[in-house]
Design a protein around this motif. Structure first.
Motif, PDB file in Angstrom:
ATOM      1  N   GLY A  53      33.911 -37.443 -11.676  1.00  0.00           N
ATOM      2  CA  GLY A  53      34.363 -37.731 -10.318  1.00  0.00           C
ATOM      3  C   GLY A  53      35.153 -39.019 -10.227  1.00  0.00           C
ATOM      4  O   GLY A  53      34.795 -40.025 -10.843  1.00  0.00           O
ATOM      5  N   GLU A  54      36.229 -39.010  -9.469  1.00  0.00           N
ATOM      6  CA  GLU A  54      37.084 -40.188  -9.340  1.00  0.00           C
ATOM      7  C   GLU A  54      36.531 -41.168  -8.313  1.00  0.00           C
ATOM      8  O   GLU A  54      35.830 -40.785  -7.377  1.00  0.00           O
ATOM      9  N   LYS A  55      36.868 -42.447  -8.529  1.00  0.00           N
ATOM     10  CA  LYS A  55      36.408 -43.512  -7.645  1.00  0.00           C
ATOM     11  C   LYS A  55      37.499 -44.576  -7.548  1.00  0.00           C
ATOM     12  O   LYS A  55      38.231 -44.811  -8.509  1.00  0.00           O
ATOM     13  N   LYS A  56      37.615 -45.220  -6.384  1.00  0.00           N
ATOM     14  CA  LYS A  56      38.620 -46.258  -6.214  1.00  0.00           C
ATOM     15  C   LYS A  56      38.285 -47.472  -7.074  1.00  0.00           C
ATOM     16  O   LYS A  56      37.120 -47.859  -7.207  1.00  0.00           O
ATOM     17  N   GLU A  57      39.312 -48.085  -7.631  1.00  0.00           N
ATOM     18  CA  GLU A  57      39.100 -49.280  -8.444  1.00  0.00           C
ATOM     19  C   GLU A  57      38.554 -50.421  -7.593  1.00  0.00           C
ATOM     20  O   GLU A  57      37.759 -51.239  -8.076  1.00  0.00           O
ATOM     21  N   ASN A  72      39.185 -45.988 -21.970  1.00  0.00           N
ATOM     22  CA  ASN A  72      40.577 -45.643 -21.648  1.00  0.00           C
ATOM     23  C   ASN A  72      40.644 -44.532 -20.597  1.00  0.00           C
ATOM     24  O   ASN A  72      41.356 -43.546 -20.735  1.00  0.00           O
ATOM     25  N   THR A  73      39.880 -44.731 -19.500  1.00  0.00           N
ATOM     26  CA  THR A  73      39.858 -43.754 -18.424  1.00  0.00           C
ATOM     27  C   THR A  73      39.840 -44.465 -17.084  1.00  0.00           C
ATOM     28  O   THR A  73      39.613 -45.683 -17.008  1.00  0.00           O
ATOM     29  N   THR A  74      40.073 -43.720 -16.020  1.00  0.00           N
ATOM     30  CA  THR A  74      40.047 -44.271 -14.668  1.00  0.00           C
ATOM     31  C   THR A  74      38.600 -44.434 -14.201  1.00  0.00           C
ATOM     32  O   THR A  74      37.688 -43.805 -14.759  1.00  0.00           O
TER      33      THR A  74
END
Length: 204
Positions: A53-57, A72-74
């Motif tokens: 799942g993506e998350k804001k930096e 090496n990932t978001t």
């Protein structure tokens, strides 16, 4: 890999080979990224940490940003560890393909929160007595919860009203009906705990 992190999409139904309409749960399992590799020499046990799942930096702490940068990932929203003996490297992506030859899975989720509930809903009590003959306010009450003189206490574990739901629930032996690799979906027979959009763990 023994399992994956995923998201419960919702429920639907499919037709089996003999024409029966089978209810099933649709789960988006992966893709998951390997963010840490635990070793016996360094950590005392062998495991792999997966992220999903993506998350804001801007909403991620600096220590976690360092972990994601090494892989090496978001930034990812959910993490879980899986213990097994296979070898994986940082940054490897694991997809729903690991369930291609699997017949049954266990799904771990968090049940829906119901808030504060009474004994009839929480424990299935039948209520006290009749609703007539002058009884005014005791139809849904639990009744006696213990002796009044000895022992002058309520025993631990007494079934009473209280918080219901929001528990970690494992639904075991769900049959895998179909795997759709192009959309990272797995269809399992029956229901599993959690609301639509909640995070689940799918184990072989």
């Amino acid at each position: 890999m023994p399992g994956l992190l995923g998201k419960k999409i919702g429920m639907t139904s499919v037709f089996s080979a003999d024409g029966k309409n089978v209810p099933c749960t649709v789960i988006e399992a992966g893709p998951c990224v390997v963010t840490q590799v635990k070793s016996v020499e360094k950590d005392g046990y062998k495991a792999v940490q997966l992220a999903f799942g993506e998350k804001k930096e801007s909403n991620t702490t600096k220590p976690m940003l360092g972990i994601f940068k090494k892989a090496n990932t978001t930034p990812k929203a959910h993490l879980a560890e899986f213990k097994f003996d296979e070898e994986y490297n940082l940054g490897d992506t694991i997809t729903v393909d690991i369930f291609n030859d699997v017949q049954f899975v266990d799904v771990v989720g968090t049940s829906k929160g119901k808030g504060f509930q009474g004994v009839m809903k929480r424990h299935g009590f039948g209520g006290v007595g009749q609703s007539t003959h002058g009884q005014d306010d005791r139809a849904r009450k639990p009744g006696s919860i213990g002796a009044c003189s000895y022992p002058a206490k309520v025993f631990k574990g007494m079934r009473m009203g209280g918080h219901m739901g929001c528990d970690r629930v494992t639904t075991q032996n769900l049959r895998v009906l179909k795997v759709i690799p192009e959309h990272n979906l797995i269809l399992v027979k029956g229901s599993c705990a959690g609301c639509n959009g909640s995070t689940v763990i799918v184990n072989k």
